[in-house]
Design a protein around this motif. Structure first.
Motif, mmCIF file in Angstrom:
data_model
loop_
_atom_site.group_PDB
_atom_site.id
_atom_site.type_symbol
_atom_site.label_atom_id
_atom_site.label_comp_id
_atom_site.label_asym_id
_atom_site.label_seq_id
_atom_site.Cartn_x
_atom_site.Cartn_y
_atom_site.Cartn_z
ATOM 1 N N GLY A 75 0.769 -1.238 0.000
ATOM 2 C CA GLY A 75 0.000 0.000 0.000
ATOM 3 C C GLY A 75 0.797 1.283 0.000
ATOM 4 N N ARG A 76 2.105 1.196 0.243
ATOM 5 C CA ARG A 76 2.924 2.410 0.326
ATOM 6 C C ARG A 76 4.404 2.022 0.306
ATOM 7 N NH1 ARG A 76 1.223 5.748 3.988
ATOM 8 N NH2 ARG A 76 3.209 6.655 4.648
ATOM 9 N N ILE A 77 5.274 3.023 0.240
ATOM 10 C CA ILE A 77 6.717 2.838 0.441
ATOM 11 C C ILE A 77 7.168 3.954 1.368
ATOM 12 C CG2 ILE A 77 9.020 2.757 -0.603
ATOM 13 C CD1 ILE A 77 7.680 1.903 -3.235
ATOM 14 N N ASP A 78 7.637 3.589 2.549
ATOM 15 C CA ASP A 78 8.079 4.587 3.522
ATOM 16 C C ASP A 78 9.561 4.918 3.392
ATOM 17 O OD1 ASP A 78 5.561 4.854 5.017
ATOM 18 O OD2 ASP A 78 5.928 2.758 5.559
ATOM 19 N N VAL A 79 10.366 3.901 3.124
ATOM 20 C CA VAL A 79 11.815 4.081 3.093
ATOM 21 C C VAL A 79 12.378 3.357 1.875
ATOM 22 C CG1 VAL A 79 13.996 3.765 4.335
ATOM 23 C CG2 VAL A 79 11.871 4.115 5.623
ATOM 24 N N LEU A 80 13.190 4.065 1.103
ATOM 25 C CA LEU A 80 13.957 3.465 0.024
ATOM 26 C C LEU A 80 15.418 3.442 0.460
ATOM 27 C CD1 LEU A 80 14.763 2.526 -2.834
ATOM 28 C CD2 LEU A 80 14.690 4.931 -3.540
ATOM 29 N N ARG A 116 13.678 7.679 -8.921
ATOM 30 C CA ARG A 116 12.715 8.282 -9.862
ATOM 31 C C ARG A 116 11.392 7.522 -9.839
ATOM 32 N NH1 ARG A 116 13.957 11.799 -13.800
ATOM 33 N NH2 ARG A 116 16.181 11.287 -13.733
ATOM 34 N N ALA A 117 11.471 6.192 -9.651
ATOM 35 C CA ALA A 117 10.255 5.373 -9.613
ATOM 36 C C ALA A 117 9.503 5.505 -8.294
ATOM 37 C CB ALA A 117 10.621 3.902 -9.859
ATOM 38 N N VAL A 118 10.249 5.754 -7.209
ATOM 39 C CA VAL A 118 9.642 5.766 -5.873
ATOM 40 C C VAL A 118 9.136 7.144 -5.461
ATOM 41 C CG1 VAL A 118 10.219 5.488 -3.411
ATOM 42 C CG2 VAL A 118 10.890 3.724 -5.060
ATOM 43 N N LEU A 119 9.778 8.208 -5.922
ATOM 44 C CA LEU A 119 9.413 9.550 -5.447
ATOM 45 C C LEU A 119 7.955 9.941 -5.723
ATOM 46 C CD1 LEU A 119 12.560 11.812 -6.014
ATOM 47 C CD2 LEU A 119 11.541 11.078 -3.842
ATOM 48 N N PRO A 120 7.357 9.592 -6.866
ATOM 49 C CA PRO A 120 5.941 9.951 -7.041
ATOM 50 C C PRO A 120 5.049 9.327 -5.970
ATOM 51 C CG PRO A 120 6.918 9.359 -9.153
ATOM 52 C CD PRO A 120 7.927 9.010 -8.112
ATOM 53 N N ILE A 121 5.399 8.131 -5.519
ATOM 54 C CA ILE A 121 4.629 7.471 -4.458
ATOM 55 C C ILE A 121 4.802 8.230 -3.148
ATOM 56 C CG2 ILE A 121 4.461 5.329 -3.104
ATOM 57 C CD1 ILE A 121 5.566 3.937 -5.762
ATOM 58 N N MET A 122 6.023 8.609 -2.837
ATOM 59 C CA MET A 122 6.284 9.334 -1.591
ATOM 60 C C MET A 122 5.672 10.730 -1.620
ATOM 61 S SD MET A 122 10.212 8.236 -0.628
ATOM 62 C CE MET A 122 10.574 6.578 -0.034
ATOM 63 N N ARG A 123 5.704 11.377 -2.782
ATOM 64 C CA ARG A 123 5.080 12.709 -2.863
ATOM 65 C C ARG A 123 3.579 12.617 -2.645
ATOM 66 N NH1 ARG A 123 4.808 14.633 -7.395
ATOM 67 N NH2 ARG A 123 6.080 13.280 -8.742
#
Length: 281
Positions: A75-80, A116-123
């Motif tokens: 459901g989310r990504i908190d930490v990369l 680049r792939a993860v930042l839209p999710i975190m934003r």
């Protein structure tokens, strides 16, 4: 508090330790690697809090697919944690242009792809934390490491600047600069020796390679302790912007800081007098 943590390069070395420690601490872990079946075997098989997925960091398509798989599962990504990397070592003239490009593809464009792939999710979440493993070699240039140091210096500059890009969206960044840890970086497959040979360098190259091979398994740092330290930083309300990891790394960072200050002071007489003299323009 449980977090969803995506780790690159989880099939060996520090990445495996990060994934294991995160699972043991109760986090939900997305463990990625080029060979997911090896990652799953290394981590002990299927687990409720574990998603293993294929990710070659040099592929943006892989990165986007891994990020989407993480969201679909947890459901989310908190930490990369950008951990995947390799080492091309040798004197600059003996490292082929193709080797230099491969070093940058993995160590700088790779983490850029995943981020680049993860930042839209975190934003979208308005929350997140990007941790990128660089190296003491990202602070201090050393003999026989021009390709590796160049890629890690690049990662440092990118991460320092990324901080300001993503701060408004409650996304934190941390640069991690390990010293020598007993990982698998110095084994064949992670370390790549120079393709070219130049007579002038030959008397220095062979002893350097033997010296590096002899260090494998004798590095002072414990990667499991480093993994636990990274999880501590991931829990911080205001995470460290830079984590200098290991007594040897701290000593090197202090020496570099003193050298920079000394060089700035030595530049003052010549460097302070370079402005336009508008009165005589």
């Amino acid at each position: 508090m449980s977090k969803v943590i995506l780790v690159t390069g989880a099939g060996r070395g520090l990445g495996t330790d990060i994934a294991r420690e995160a699972l043991a601490a109760g986090h939900q872990v997305v463990a990625t690697g080029r060979r997911p079946e090896e990652v799953e075997k290394t981590l002990g098989g299927p687990q409720d809090n574990l998603l293993v997925t294929k990710l070659d960091v040099t592929s943006l398509d892989d990165a986007e697919a891994a990020a989407q798989a993480a969201v679909d599962r947890f459901g989310r990504i908190d930490v990369l944690i950008n951990n995947a990397g390799n080492l091309f070592t040798g004197y600059f003239e003996e490292i082929s242009p193709a080797q230099m490009r491969r070093q940058f593809e993995t160590n700088i464009f790779g983490p850029m792809n995943v981020t680049r792939a993860v930042l839209p999710i975190m934003r979208k979440q308005r929350a997140g934390h990007v941790i990128t493993i660089t190296s003491t070699a990202g602070l201090v240039g050393m003999e026989f490491t021009s390709a590796y140091a160049a890629s890690k210096f690049a990662a440092e500059g990118w991460m320092e600047s990324l901080r300001y890009d993503v701060e408004p969206y409650n996304i934190h960044t941390t640069i991690v600069e390990p010293g020598y840890f007993r990982t698998e970086l110095l084994v064949d497959g992670s370390t790549n020796w120079p393709e070219l040979s130049i007579d002038d360098y030959a008397p220095r190259t062979a002893p350097r390679i033997e010296g590096m091979k002899s260090m494998n398994g004798k590095q002072p740092g414990d990667p499991a302790k480093l993994a636990r330290a990274l999880l501590t930083i991931a829990r911080q309300e205001k995470p460290l912007l830079r984590f200098v990891a290991g007594a040897d790394a701290i000593e090197a960072a202090e020496a570099k800081a003193k050298e920079l200050l000394a060089q700035a002071e030595a530049s003052r007489e010549l460097g302070d007098s370079l402005a336009y003299d508008d009165a005589h323009a």
